[in-house]
Scaffold this active site. Structure first.
Site, PDB file in Angstrom:
ATOM      1  N   LYS A  79       5.809 -10.126  -8.755  1.00  0.00           N
ATOM      2  CA  LYS A  79       6.919  -9.932  -7.621  1.00  0.00           C
ATOM      3  C   LYS A  79       6.144  -8.867  -6.840  1.00  0.00           C
ATOM      4  O   LYS A  79       5.703  -7.855  -7.101  1.00  0.00           O
ATOM      5  CB  LYS A  79       8.101  -9.233  -8.294  1.00  0.00           C
ATOM      6  CG  LYS A  79       9.203  -9.151  -7.629  1.00  0.00           C
ATOM      7  CD  LYS A  79      10.058 -10.156  -7.509  1.00  0.00           C
ATOM      8  CE  LYS A  79      11.267 -10.426  -6.363  1.00  0.00           C
ATOM      9  NZ  LYS A  79      10.555 -10.510  -4.978  1.00  0.00           N
ATOM     10  N   LYS A 103       5.973  -0.381 -11.074  1.00  0.00           N
ATOM     11  CA  LYS A 103       7.153  -0.358 -10.619  1.00  0.00           C
ATOM     12  C   LYS A 103       8.199  -1.135 -11.510  1.00  0.00           C
ATOM     13  O   LYS A 103       9.207  -0.699 -12.119  1.00  0.00           O
ATOM     14  CB  LYS A 103       7.457  -0.664  -9.142  1.00  0.00           C
ATOM     15  CG  LYS A 103       8.540   0.067  -8.861  1.00  0.00           C
ATOM     16  CD  LYS A 103       8.702  -0.452  -7.244  1.00  0.00           C
ATOM     17  CE  LYS A 103       7.964   0.418  -6.330  1.00  0.00           C
ATOM     18  NZ  LYS A 103       8.257   0.266  -4.757  1.00  0.00           N
ATOM     19  N   LYS A 115       1.338  -8.377  -4.250  1.00  0.00           N
ATOM     20  CA  LYS A 115       1.499  -7.917  -2.633  1.00  0.00           C
ATOM     21  C   LYS A 115       0.849  -8.658  -1.807  1.00  0.00           C
ATOM     22  O   LYS A 115      -0.165  -9.320  -2.101  1.00  0.00           O
ATOM     23  CB  LYS A 115       1.086  -6.531  -2.431  1.00  0.00           C
ATOM     24  CG  LYS A 115       1.828  -5.721  -1.335  1.00  0.00           C
ATOM     25  CD  LYS A 115       3.213  -5.242  -1.786  1.00  0.00           C
ATOM     26  CE  LYS A 115       3.951  -4.538  -0.804  1.00  0.00           C
ATOM     27  NZ  LYS A 115       5.099  -4.020  -1.381  1.00  0.00           N
ATOM     28  N   THR A 199      17.669   0.283  -2.263  1.00  0.00           N
ATOM     29  CA  THR A 199      16.462   1.284  -2.271  1.00  0.00           C
ATOM     30  C   THR A 199      16.961   2.668  -2.193  1.00  0.00           C
ATOM     31  O   THR A 199      16.823   3.487  -3.088  1.00  0.00           O
ATOM     32  CB  THR A 199      15.138   1.213  -1.615  1.00  0.00           C
ATOM     33  OG1 THR A 199      14.577  -0.313  -1.640  1.00  0.00           O
ATOM     34  CG2 THR A 199      14.185   1.807  -1.715  1.00  0.00           C
ATOM     35  N   SER A 359      16.463  -7.069  -6.147  1.00  0.00           N
ATOM     36  CA  SER A 359      15.766  -8.350  -5.907  1.00  0.00           C
ATOM     37  C   SER A 359      15.876  -9.052  -7.288  1.00  0.00           C
ATOM     38  O   SER A 359      16.271 -10.555  -6.725  1.00  0.00           O
ATOM     39  CB  SER A 359      14.242  -7.873  -5.585  1.00  0.00           C
ATOM     40  OG  SER A 359      13.909  -7.767  -4.130  1.00  0.00           O
TER      41      SER A 359
HETATM   42  P1  NAD Z   1      11.813   1.188   7.757  1.00  0.00           P
HETATM   43  O1  NAD Z   1      10.830   0.591   8.685  1.00  0.00           O
HETATM   44  O2  NAD Z   1      13.227   0.486   7.855  1.00  0.00           O
HETATM   45  O3  NAD Z   1      11.959   2.834   8.251  1.00  0.00           O
HETATM   46  C1  NAD Z   1      10.959   3.509   8.420  1.00  0.00           C
HETATM   47  C2  NAD Z   1      11.494   4.845   8.889  1.00  0.00           C
HETATM   48  O4  NAD Z   1      10.391   5.810   8.818  1.00  0.00           O
HETATM   49  C3  NAD Z   1      12.011   4.717  10.218  1.00  0.00           C
HETATM   50  O5  NAD Z   1      13.071   5.634  10.369  1.00  0.00           O
HETATM   51  C4  NAD Z   1      10.755   5.398  11.242  1.00  0.00           C
HETATM   52  O6  NAD Z   1      11.279   5.824  12.202  1.00  0.00           O
HETATM   53  C5  NAD Z   1      10.220   6.317  10.227  1.00  0.00           C
HETATM   54  N1  NAD Z   1       8.971   7.090  10.674  1.00  0.00           N
HETATM   55  C6  NAD Z   1       8.071   6.149  10.977  1.00  0.00           C
HETATM   56  N2  NAD Z   1       7.030   7.008  11.431  1.00  0.00           N
HETATM   57  C7  NAD Z   1       7.520   8.255  11.167  1.00  0.00           C
HETATM   58  C8  NAD Z   1       6.841   9.378  11.090  1.00  0.00           C
HETATM   59  N3  NAD Z   1       5.438   9.471  11.745  1.00  0.00           N
HETATM   60  N4  NAD Z   1       7.576  10.703  10.981  1.00  0.00           N
HETATM   61  C9  NAD Z   1       8.735  10.699  10.653  1.00  0.00           C
HETATM   62  N5  NAD Z   1       9.362   9.277  10.192  1.00  0.00           N
HETATM   63  C10 NAD Z   1       8.709   8.279  10.836  1.00  0.00           C
HETATM   64  O7  NAD Z   1      11.054   1.244   6.402  1.00  0.00           O
HETATM   65  P2  NAD Z   1      11.846   1.262   5.008  1.00  0.00           P
HETATM   66  O8  NAD Z   1      12.084  -0.010   4.395  1.00  0.00           O
HETATM   67  O9  NAD Z   1      12.989   2.249   5.035  1.00  0.00           O
HETATM   68  O10 NAD Z   1      10.603   1.828   4.108  1.00  0.00           O
HETATM   69  C11 NAD Z   1      10.313   3.472   4.232  1.00  0.00           C
HETATM   70  C12 NAD Z   1       9.416   3.552   3.040  1.00  0.00           C
HETATM   71  O11 NAD Z   1       9.821   3.041   1.856  1.00  0.00           O
HETATM   72  C13 NAD Z   1       7.962   2.733   3.023  1.00  0.00           C
HETATM   73  O12 NAD Z   1       6.951   3.534   2.441  1.00  0.00           O
HETATM   74  C14 NAD Z   1       8.211   1.492   2.001  1.00  0.00           C
HETATM   75  O13 NAD Z   1       7.021   0.953   1.602  1.00  0.00           O
HETATM   76  C15 NAD Z   1       9.197   2.197   1.003  1.00  0.00           C
HETATM   77  N6  NAD Z   1       9.968   1.320   0.185  1.00  0.00           N
HETATM   78  C16 NAD Z   1      10.927   0.474   0.879  1.00  0.00           C
HETATM   79  C17 NAD Z   1      11.707  -0.269   0.174  1.00  0.00           C
HETATM   80  C18 NAD Z   1      12.869  -1.108   0.825  1.00  0.00           C
HETATM   81  O14 NAD Z   1      13.562  -1.877   0.131  1.00  0.00           O
HETATM   82  N7  NAD Z   1      13.255  -1.142   2.204  1.00  0.00           N
HETATM   83  C19 NAD Z   1      11.463  -0.410  -1.127  1.00  0.00           C
HETATM   84  C20 NAD Z   1      10.546   0.273  -1.679  1.00  0.00           C
HETATM   85  C21 NAD Z   1       9.835   1.260  -1.079  1.00  0.00           C
END
Ligand code: NAD
Length: 425
Positions: A79, A103, A115, A199, A359
């Site tokens: 996954k 995870k 991935k 999340t 998921s």
């Molecule tokens: P997203 O694209 O929805 O949001 C990312 C956020 O980070 C945005 O608000 C963006 O403006 C901000 N950002 C980008 N660059 C930045 C900077 N330099 N300084 C401060 N903020 C900044 O992404 P997401 O889905 O929220 O994912 C965020 C993190 O969580 C990633 O590491 C992702 O791998 C992890 N993650 C996401 C999920 C999920 O279900 N979406 C699950 C597990 C892990």
């Protein structure tokens, strides 16, 4: 006293996969994992690289590079998400696939880890080009993906839209209807209610569980959240609903501080009407992005980027608790410093497991052909996350180590059991 768990500052990790192995090695040593099992986990099971010719809108053919790494299928079908970005590479995909193995095991899901990614800039491509690219990638990976073999999901640069295209292409190749071949689909296309906030919800459940262990009352603690996208915005909202005062929020456009607490509902409304970003929000004063990480708060939730909590930042962190919404926000070098300072870190492979947990619920609902209410999804999610936290916490106590290493140990125990139970030939 906890065992010193991490690498020395002299050991920097240029490769993301090496950084994963560094933590794996520490956990394997503390737990006493056999070299044979450690060796299996040090090597991804399968790595596939494809070239994808796509007809662009201008009539020219462009050839894209696509990747999929399956790290492990010991505990079930692999996954993991698919990321569209210009800097996607073998090493990154390998590291993220291993994280998914750990995870899923920590969350106690019957899944292995994978991935995928395509080297492209989705913001520079039209919707038509993205659809053709996604469908061509799926066709190239048609023998890799499968509802009982390898199940993709969205990641950076992809969303439910790409998953709907992926399912459509997969269904055409395999001549059937296989909604369970991908998760994170739009609701109405086999997606699950509650997936969007899952999340962030898992971050909230982990934070409350950690505060309880630390004897801290959520109604008396303050918090800073970096990132206001999917994870950060839902985490900030849900933590705030639990009475936690959010004093700092930030995204790539602005970082806001308010010592009396930010009105999160107002921030969400503002961002919604402002292409999703915080720039111009007046619910506090603007500070430098790095000041959010070192702000005078009790809880820090990095929910944006990887490697933001470096050695230098770690020295200045004032929070007592860090809950990692993002994947890999803390470098192995910073881990050592946080441990010395006595900061509790709820690691990514535990804290952000709420997304993959829902998921899994989506896949179960697809296999059943029967769909649950949002309340049902949320209550099942909360129970899973609380159990996962408890397991990791108990391993931390038993092995006298940090929650990060305890989370790896929790995963290693399950994967080791799977490898031994199945046998090697
Ligand atoms: P997203 O694209 O929805 O949001 C990312 C956020 O980070 C945005 O608000 C963006 O403006 C901000 N950002 C980008 N660059 C930045 C900077 N330099 N300084 C401060 N903020 C900044 O992404 P997401 O889905 O929220 O994912 C965020 C993190 O969580 C990633 O590491 C992702 O791998 C992890 N993650 C996401 C999920 C999920 O279900 N979406 C699950 C597990 C892990």
């Amino acid at each position: 006293m906890t065992t010193k768990t991490n690498t020395t500052t002299a050991e920097q990790h240029d490769s993301m996969f090496d950084a994963v192995l560094a933590r794996l090695d520490v956990a394997a040593k503390i737990y006493g994992l056999s070299d044979d099992v450690a060796n299996i986990l040090r090597n991804p099971q399968k790595q596939v690289k494809v070239s994808i010719p796509v007809m662009m809108d201008n009539g020219k053919i462009e050839v894209f590079e696509g990747f999929r790494t399956i790290h492990s299928t010991v505990l079930g079908p692999s996954k993991g998400g698919i990321r569209y970005a210009m800097d996607v590479n073998d090493d990154e995909v390998k590291a993220l696939s291993a994280w998914m193995t750990f995870k899923c095991a920590v969350a106690n899901l019957p899944y292995g880890g994978a991935k995928g990614g395509i080297k492209c800039d989705p913001r520079k491509m039209s919707v038509g080009e993205l659809e053709r690219l996604t469908k061509a990638y799926t066709t190239a990976m048609a023998d890799v993906f499968g509802p009982s073999t390898d199940i993709p999901a969205p990641d950076m640069g992809t969303s439910g839209r790409e998953m709907a295209w992926l399912v459509d292409a997969y269904n055409k190749v395999h001549r059937g209807n296989f909604p369970g071949v991908a998760t994170g689909k739009p609701v109405g296309m086999g997606g699950s209610l509650g997936r969007d906030a899952a999340t962030g919800r898992g971050v909230m459940v982990s934070t409350l569980a950690a505060l309880k262990k630390m004897n801290l009352d959520p109604k008396k603690v303050t918090c800073a959240v970096q990132g206001f996208g999917n994870v950060g915005s839902h985490a900030a909202r849900l933590l705030n609903e639990q009475g936690i005062m959010i004093c700092a929020i930030g995204d790539h456009t602005a970082t806001i501080w308010n010592e009396k607490g930010i009105d999160i509902k107002a921030a969400l409304e503002y961002a919604k009407g402002n292409t999703g970003v915080l720039k111009g929000f007046t619910g506090g004063v603007e500070i430098k992005p790095s000041e959010l990480l070192t702000a005078n708060v009790d809880v820090l939730v990095p929910a944006a980027l990887q490697n933001v909590i470096t050695e230098e930042i770690a020295h200045s962190i004032k929070a007592k608790l860090i809950v990692e919404g993002a994947n890999g926000p803390t470098t192995p070098e910073a881990d050592s410093i946080l441990q010395e300072k006595g900061v509790t870190v709820v690691p990514d492979i535990l804290a952000n497991g709420g997304g993959v947990t829902v998921s899994y619920f989506e896949w179960v609902q697809n296999n059943y052909g029967y769909y649950w209410s949002e309340d049902e999804v949320n209550s099942k999610h909360d129970a899973c996350m609380s159990n996962a936290f408890e397991h990791v916490w108990n391993n931390g106590q038993q092995y006298k180590t940090t929650l990060r290493i305890a989370a790896y140990i929790t995963a290693l125990k399950k994967v080791e059991f799977g490898i031994k139970a199945k046998g090697i030939y």
